[in-house]
Design a protein around this motif. Structure first.
Motif, PDB file in Angstrom:
ATOM      1  N   ARG A 226     -58.209 -27.079 -11.618  1.00  0.00           N
ATOM      2  CA  ARG A 226     -58.051 -26.803 -12.695  1.00  0.00           C
ATOM      3  C   ARG A 226     -56.537 -27.080 -13.462  1.00  0.00           C
ATOM      4  NH1 ARG A 226     -61.065 -21.750 -14.071  1.00  0.00           N
ATOM      5  NH2 ARG A 226     -62.438 -21.203 -12.184  1.00  0.00           N
ATOM      6  N   SER A 227     -55.903 -27.084 -12.482  1.00  0.00           N
ATOM      7  CA  SER A 227     -54.224 -27.477 -12.769  1.00  0.00           C
ATOM      8  C   SER A 227     -53.929 -29.010 -12.879  1.00  0.00           C
ATOM      9  CB  SER A 227     -53.036 -26.835 -11.854  1.00  0.00           C
ATOM     10  OG  SER A 227     -53.478 -26.920 -10.571  1.00  0.00           O
ATOM     11  N   LEU A 228     -54.896 -29.810 -12.067  1.00  0.00           N
ATOM     12  CA  LEU A 228     -54.533 -31.240 -12.106  1.00  0.00           C
ATOM     13  C   LEU A 228     -55.536 -32.144 -12.721  1.00  0.00           C
ATOM     14  CD1 LEU A 228     -53.973 -31.487  -8.313  1.00  0.00           C
ATOM     15  CD2 LEU A 228     -52.149 -31.397 -10.058  1.00  0.00           C
ATOM     16  N   SER A 229     -56.412 -31.476 -13.728  1.00  0.00           N
ATOM     17  CA  SER A 229     -57.479 -32.342 -14.217  1.00  0.00           C
ATOM     18  C   SER A 229     -56.871 -33.383 -15.236  1.00  0.00           C
ATOM     19  CB  SER A 229     -58.420 -31.385 -14.874  1.00  0.00           C
ATOM     20  OG  SER A 229     -57.810 -30.758 -16.092  1.00  0.00           O
ATOM     21  N   ASN A 230     -55.653 -33.311 -15.585  1.00  0.00           N
ATOM     22  CA  ASN A 230     -55.132 -34.209 -16.633  1.00  0.00           C
ATOM     23  C   ASN A 230     -54.936 -35.548 -15.865  1.00  0.00           C
ATOM     24  OD1 ASN A 230     -53.041 -32.803 -15.038  1.00  0.00           O
ATOM     25  ND2 ASN A 230     -51.570 -33.972 -16.111  1.00  0.00           N
ATOM     26  N   VAL A 231     -54.880 -35.597 -14.675  1.00  0.00           N
ATOM     27  CA  VAL A 231     -54.757 -37.023 -13.749  1.00  0.00           C
ATOM     28  C   VAL A 231     -56.052 -37.489 -13.192  1.00  0.00           C
ATOM     29  CG1 VAL A 231     -52.219 -36.285 -13.011  1.00  0.00           C
ATOM     30  CG2 VAL A 231     -54.351 -35.834 -11.580  1.00  0.00           C
ATOM     31  N   ALA A 232     -57.141 -36.847 -13.576  1.00  0.00           N
ATOM     32  CA  ALA A 232     -58.259 -37.258 -13.060  1.00  0.00           C
ATOM     33  C   ALA A 232     -58.807 -38.715 -13.316  1.00  0.00           C
ATOM     34  CB  ALA A 232     -59.560 -36.393 -13.605  1.00  0.00           C
ATOM     35  N   GLU A 233     -58.602 -39.041 -14.674  1.00  0.00           N
ATOM     36  CA  GLU A 233     -59.041 -40.408 -15.094  1.00  0.00           C
ATOM     37  C   GLU A 233     -58.410 -41.604 -14.284  1.00  0.00           C
ATOM     38  OE1 GLU A 233     -60.914 -43.359 -17.672  1.00  0.00           O
ATOM     39  OE2 GLU A 233     -61.164 -41.108 -17.250  1.00  0.00           O
ATOM     40  N   ARG A 234     -56.866 -41.227 -14.158  1.00  0.00           N
ATOM     41  CA  ARG A 234     -56.172 -42.480 -13.610  1.00  0.00           C
ATOM     42  C   ARG A 234     -56.383 -42.443 -12.198  1.00  0.00           C
ATOM     43  NH1 ARG A 234     -51.471 -40.484 -14.743  1.00  0.00           N
ATOM     44  NH2 ARG A 234     -50.990 -39.394 -12.685  1.00  0.00           N
ATOM     45  N   GLU A 235     -56.761 -41.178 -11.526  1.00  0.00           N
ATOM     46  CA  GLU A 235     -57.158 -41.161  -9.997  1.00  0.00           C
ATOM     47  C   GLU A 235     -58.458 -41.870  -9.665  1.00  0.00           C
ATOM     48  OE1 GLU A 235     -55.585 -38.139  -8.016  1.00  0.00           O
ATOM     49  OE2 GLU A 235     -53.418 -38.375  -8.588  1.00  0.00           O
ATOM     50  N   THR A 236     -59.316 -41.543 -10.421  1.00  0.00           N
ATOM     51  CA  THR A 236     -60.633 -41.960 -10.477  1.00  0.00           C
ATOM     52  C   THR A 236     -60.851 -43.393 -10.429  1.00  0.00           C
ATOM     53  OG1 THR A 236     -61.823 -40.171 -11.546  1.00  0.00           O
ATOM     54  CG2 THR A 236     -63.051 -42.125 -11.577  1.00  0.00           C
ATOM     55  N   LYS A 237     -59.792 -44.044 -11.130  1.00  0.00           N
ATOM     56  CA  LYS A 237     -59.588 -45.457 -11.184  1.00  0.00           C
ATOM     57  C   LYS A 237     -59.370 -45.997  -9.932  1.00  0.00           C
ATOM     58  CE  LYS A 237     -57.504 -49.534 -13.526  1.00  0.00           C
ATOM     59  NZ  LYS A 237     -56.539 -49.975 -14.572  1.00  0.00           N
TER      60      LYS A 237
END
Length: 307
Positions: A226-237
């Protein structure tokens, strides 16, 4: 066989006692317990310390270790510190707010203790803050659907990790110590460290799945997703880049993970079954196109036969 249970603890004073109780109640005898607290601002460490000092609790285990980071280092560093202390042939991860079924260790040990390289997980039961099952949440259904889709199509289980972290949590991971030595520790990602770790694991060995709820995943307001979803796109890469390095740009150890080296020209049709992965491969891996041969030797396997 010695089983190591490693727990990364952070700010879970309301749940750590129940978490430890589920390890104490395991039906498997030879268990090593390792807890590393990531400098929690609450009483998580003190509660765990009090429990481990109880003579009846400590005597149940082959050994117990409780450490506290000198400052807050983050989940990957905390997991890695705990893993570096593990001596068991089989290693069980566990989040400090979650629970094991009482027979989780025995089930995995009985089935897979003889496998030198092993990576597995089980079905997940979501629980609420009081520990009661949550029947309305959708994520267990999505995970089971991914597993069922793999079975119906006859595709390897490793392929479903290309879509998402289908084990749901790092705490659901079980692995052999030999595999940990081979793939290394967790990378320094805030949100997707468990997924990147799993993607490295499946390029070495096919994962095994226990089709029963042997991991209880707690849903509450402070869950990290919930708290870290803002970095998901970058870390998915970063996750997809890691997979490309380990399975596409070189020969993977696991000869059925999705790779052009494993499946030849059929790879370019098979990845279309995984739209997200297909997108990332196009973005990250320059020699993606079918007219670019990834390897110089003529060792393509036969195209995958669908059942």
């Amino acid at each position: 066989m010695l089983a190591s249970v490693v727990i990364a603890c952070y700010k879970h004073e309301a749940y750590i006692e129940e978490c430890l109780e589920t390890i104490y109640r395991q039906t498997f005898s030879d268990v090593e317990l390792i807890i590393v607290d990531d400098h929690s601002p609450d009483r998580s460490f003190e509660i765990a310390q009090k429990i481990l000092k109880q003579r009846s609790f400590a005597k149940r285990f082959v050994s117990c270790s409780l450490l506290k980071n000198p400052l807050n280092l983050g989940a990957p560093c905390t997991w890695n510190r705990a893993l570096s202390l593990a001596k068991g042939e089989m290693i069980f991860f566990l989040n400090s707010d979650d629970k094991f079924s009482k027979d989780r260790i025995r089930i995995f040990a009985n089935q897979y203790e003889r496998e030198k390289l092993f990576f597995g997980f089980s079905a997940v039961e979501p629980i609420d803050e009081s520990g009661k099952p949550v029947t309305t949440h959708q994520f267990p259904t999505r995970l089971r659907y991914a597993i069922d889709r793999s079975r119906i199509t006859g595709s390897p289980l490793s392929w479903i990790f290309l879509d998402s972290q289908v084990a749901a949590s790092s705490g659901n991971f079980v692995m052999s110590r030999d595999l940990l030595r081979k793939i290394g520790l967790l990378s320094d990602l805030k949100y997707c460290h468990d997924w990147e770790f799993a993607l490295r694991a499946v390029t070495v060995v096919e994962p095994k799945y226990v089709d029963s709820d042997r991991y209880m995943y707690r849903l509450h307001s402070t869950n990290s997703f919930r708290s870290l979803s803002n970095v998901a796109e970058r870390e998915t890469k970063a996750c997809m880049s890691s997979y490309c390095v380990n399975a596409i740009a070189q020969r993977p150890v696991n000869r059925v993970c999705l790779s052009p080296i494993n499946f030849g020209d059929a790879f370019y049709n098979l990845i279309k079954l995984h739209p997200n992965f297909c997108y990332w491969v196009k973005q990250l891996y320059a020699p993606y196109h079918p007219d670019h041969r990834t390897v110089d030797w003529n060792e393509w396997t036969m195209p995958l036969m669908w059942r």
